[in-house]
Design a protein around this motif. Structure first.
Motif, PDB file in Angstrom:
ATOM      1  N   ASP A  26       0.811  -1.223   0.000  1.00 29.91           N
ATOM      2  CA  ASP A  26       0.000   0.000   0.000  1.00 29.91           C
ATOM      3  C   ASP A  26       0.845   1.275   0.000  1.00 29.91           C
ATOM      4  N   ALA A  27       2.044   1.204  -0.573  1.00 26.02           N
ATOM      5  CA  ALA A  27       2.889   2.398  -0.671  1.00 26.02           C
ATOM      6  C   ALA A  27       2.314   3.362  -1.704  1.00 26.02           C
ATOM      7  N   PHE A  28       2.493   4.651  -1.459  1.00 23.85           N
ATOM      8  CA  PHE A  28       2.023   5.658  -2.406  1.00 23.85           C
ATOM      9  C   PHE A  28       2.743   5.483  -3.738  1.00 23.85           C
ATOM     10  N   ALA A  29       2.029   5.716  -4.834  1.00 23.57           N
ATOM     11  CA  ALA A  29       2.569   5.500  -6.180  1.00 23.57           C
ATOM     12  C   ALA A  29       3.866   6.273  -6.403  1.00 23.57           C
ATOM     13  N   LYS A  30       4.797   5.645  -7.116  1.00 24.90           N
ATOM     14  CA  LYS A  30       6.058   6.292  -7.442  1.00 24.90           C
ATOM     15  C   LYS A  30       5.930   7.185  -8.677  1.00 24.90           C
ATOM     16  N   THR A  31       5.023   6.827  -9.580  1.00 28.43           N
ATOM     17  CA  THR A  31       4.825   7.590 -10.809  1.00 28.43           C
ATOM     18  C   THR A  31       3.376   8.036 -10.894  1.00 28.43           C
ATOM     19  N   LEU A  32       3.161   9.313 -11.203  1.00 29.61           N
ATOM     20  CA  LEU A  32       1.813   9.871 -11.253  1.00 29.61           C
ATOM     21  C   LEU A  32       1.497  10.408 -12.643  1.00 29.61           C
ATOM     22  N   THR A  33       0.216  10.353 -13.002  1.00 29.29           N
ATOM     23  CA  THR A  33      -0.287  10.895 -14.263  1.00 29.29           C
ATOM     24  C   THR A  33      -1.270  12.021 -13.964  1.00 29.29           C
ATOM     25  N   ASN A  34      -1.048  13.157 -14.598  1.00 20.79           N
ATOM     26  CA  ASN A  34      -1.963  14.298 -14.467  1.00 20.79           C
ATOM     27  C   ASN A  34      -3.219  14.025 -15.286  1.00 20.79           C
ATOM     28  N   VAL A  35      -4.408  14.216 -14.694  1.00 26.48           N
ATOM     29  CA  VAL A  35      -5.648  13.918 -15.429  1.00 26.48           C
ATOM     30  C   VAL A  35      -5.892  14.920 -16.550  1.00 26.48           C
ATOM     31  N   GLY A  36      -5.270  16.107 -16.479  1.00 23.95           N
ATOM     32  CA  GLY A  36      -5.455  17.107 -17.529  1.00 23.95           C
ATOM     33  C   GLY A  36      -6.211  18.329 -17.030  1.00 23.95           C
ATOM     34  N   LYS A  37      -6.821  19.053 -17.968  1.00 21.29           N
ATOM     35  CA  LYS A  37      -7.558  20.267 -17.635  1.00 21.29           C
ATOM     36  C   LYS A  37      -8.859  19.912 -16.919  1.00 21.29           C
ATOM     37  N   ILE A  38      -9.062  20.554 -15.777  1.00 24.28           N
ATOM     38  CA  ILE A  38     -10.222  20.265 -14.936  1.00 24.28           C
ATOM     39  C   ILE A  38     -11.266  21.370 -15.088  1.00 24.28           C
ATOM     40  N   ARG A  39     -12.513  20.965 -15.206  1.00 29.38           N
ATOM     41  CA  ARG A  39     -13.594  21.950 -15.301  1.00 29.38           C
ATOM     42  C   ARG A  39     -13.689  22.741 -13.997  1.00 29.38           C
ATOM     43  N   ASN A  40     -13.941  24.025 -14.132  1.00 26.84           N
ATOM     44  CA  ASN A  40     -13.980  24.927 -12.986  1.00 26.84           C
ATOM     45  C   ASN A  40     -14.972  24.459 -11.918  1.00 26.84           C
ATOM     46  N   GLN A  41     -14.491  24.439 -10.684  1.00 25.07           N
ATOM     47  CA  GLN A  41     -15.297  24.160  -9.499  1.00 25.07           C
ATOM     48  C   GLN A  41     -15.964  22.775  -9.527  1.00 25.07           C
ATOM     49  N   THR A  42     -15.270  21.786 -10.073  1.00 23.71           N
ATOM     50  CA  THR A  42     -15.839  20.434 -10.082  1.00 23.71           C
ATOM     51  C   THR A  42     -15.084  19.466  -9.183  1.00 23.71           C
ATOM     52  N   THR A  43     -13.959  19.881  -8.624  1.00 28.13           N
ATOM     53  CA  THR A  43     -13.187  18.987  -7.769  1.00 28.13           C
ATOM     54  C   THR A  43     -13.642  19.153  -6.326  1.00 28.13           C
ATOM     55  N   GLU A  44     -14.101  18.041  -5.744  1.00 28.80           N
ATOM     56  CA  GLU A  44     -14.659  18.120  -4.392  1.00 28.80           C
ATOM     57  C   GLU A  44     -14.379  16.832  -3.621  1.00 28.80           C
ATOM     58  N   LEU A  45     -13.905  16.988  -2.395  1.00 29.04           N
ATOM     59  CA  LEU A  45     -13.728  15.866  -1.469  1.00 29.04           C
ATOM     60  C   LEU A  45     -14.916  15.853  -0.515  1.00 29.04           C
ATOM     61  N   SER A  46     -15.567  14.703  -0.409  1.00 29.30           N
ATOM     62  CA  SER A  46     -16.720  14.585   0.476  1.00 29.30           C
ATOM     63  C   SER A  46     -16.553  13.370   1.371  1.00 29.30           C
ATOM     64  N   THR A  47     -17.218  13.406   2.511  1.00 27.84           N
ATOM     65  CA  THR A  47     -17.179  12.296   3.457  1.00 27.84           C
ATOM     66  C   THR A  47     -18.592  11.942   3.891  1.00 27.84           C
ATOM     67  N   ASN A  48     -18.766  10.689   4.258  1.00 26.33           N
ATOM     68  CA  ASN A  48     -20.033  10.213   4.801  1.00 26.33           C
ATOM     69  C   ASN A  48     -19.777   9.544   6.141  1.00 26.33           C
ATOM     70  N   ASP A  49     -20.668   9.793   7.083  1.00 29.46           N
ATOM     71  CA  ASP A  49     -20.518   9.179   8.397  1.00 29.46           C
ATOM     72  C   ASP A  49     -20.656   7.667   8.293  1.00 29.46           C
ATOM     73  N   GLY A  50     -19.884   6.969   9.118  1.00 26.12           N
ATOM     74  CA  GLY A  50     -20.009   5.527   9.193  1.00 26.12           C
ATOM     75  C   GLY A  50     -21.185   5.115  10.060  1.00 26.12           C
ATOM     76  N   ASP A  51     -21.417   3.816  10.129  1.00 25.15           N
ATOM     77  CA  ASP A  51     -22.505   3.304  10.948  1.00 25.15           C
ATOM     78  C   ASP A  51     -22.231   3.580  12.421  1.00 25.15           C
ATOM     79  N   ALA A  52     -23.278   3.908  13.141  1.00 27.85           N
ATOM     80  CA  ALA A  52     -23.191   4.100  14.588  1.00 27.85           C
ATOM     81  C   ALA A  52     -23.873   2.918  15.268  1.00 27.85           C
ATOM     82  N   LEU A  53     -23.131   2.213  16.098  1.00 25.82           N
ATOM     83  CA  LEU A  53     -23.675   1.090  16.851  1.00 25.82           C
ATOM     84  C   LEU A  53     -24.116   1.594  18.216  1.00 25.82           C
TER      85      LEU A  53
END
Length: 221
Positions: A26-53
């Protein structure tokens, strides 16, 4: 957001998104590829809560509760994705001599690392060593071709633990095989090392994680 002598440095506006095959253990990749030109304001990191017991006693009293980790996902939309990007994703053959490219699947094979670099120097980016990627082609008359890429971030499971041995002055790291073979268990962090441990007791520290944050050293142009 990061700070520089009290000044707030925002991780907003333009960003760069890169991916690459996750390495061994599970080591971080040694070689990376740029995805290219990104549409304005479309990159977003989101999270969801896990199950609560929860355990509820008579009268509706909650007597126990445990919260599990949720999920993390990053989405971005690439403008006019290139044949080279489709090939790098492992979902298509190379473009033929007639300029045609065959798309085989929308599921990117294998584990992929993710790096998101914000525009401003000194801002905080993220690096996730393990994700599962999917893509969704899109087209409309106003925006042309696009590719929506989804990174489902997964916590590592194969990062080796480190070990600590209790001594007269406290806990110290050890790499001695005989010490490691006597380890009494694995804990989540240094703070979970038992306070009542005896001298020469050895415990492992779990080093698996979801992602890391880094400070950019230069601005994107």
């Amino acid at each position: 957001m990061a700070t520089d002598n009290g000044k707030i440095i925002m991780a907003w506006s333009k960003c760069k998104v890169e991916f690459g095959s996750t390495g061994e253990n599970d080591a971080f990749a040694k070689t990376l590829t740029n995805v290219g030109k990104i549409r304005n304001q479309t990159t977003e990191l989101s999270t969801n809560d896990g199950d609560a017991l929860t355990e509820v006693a008579t009268g509706g009293e909650t007597v126990a509760m445990e919260q599990n980790d949720g999920t993390m996902q990053l989405k971005t939309t690439v403008i006019e994705p290139t044949p080279a990007l489709y090939a790098a994703l492992g979902i298509a053959q190379d473009e033929d001599t007639n300029g045609e490219q065959v798309i085989k699947t929308h599921i990117v094979p294998g584990d992929q690392s993710l790096k998101v670099t914000p525009r401003n120097k000194g801002a905080r980016g993220i690096k996730a060593p393990v994700t599962r990627m999917t893509v969704a082609p899109a087209f409309d008359e106003q925006n042309g071709n696009a590719l929506v890429i989804t990174f489902n971030i997964v916590k590592t499971t194969a990062v080796a633990p480190t070990y600590k041995k209790k001594g007269a002055t406290g806990w110290t790291p050890t790499t001695t095989p005989t010490d490691i073979s006597k380890a009494l268990g694995i804990v989540g962090s240094d703070s979970e090392l038992p306070s009542d441990a005896k001298n020469d007791d050895v415990y492992g520290i779990d080093n698996n994680y979801w992602y890391s944050r880094f400070t950019t050293k230069s601005a994107l142009h």
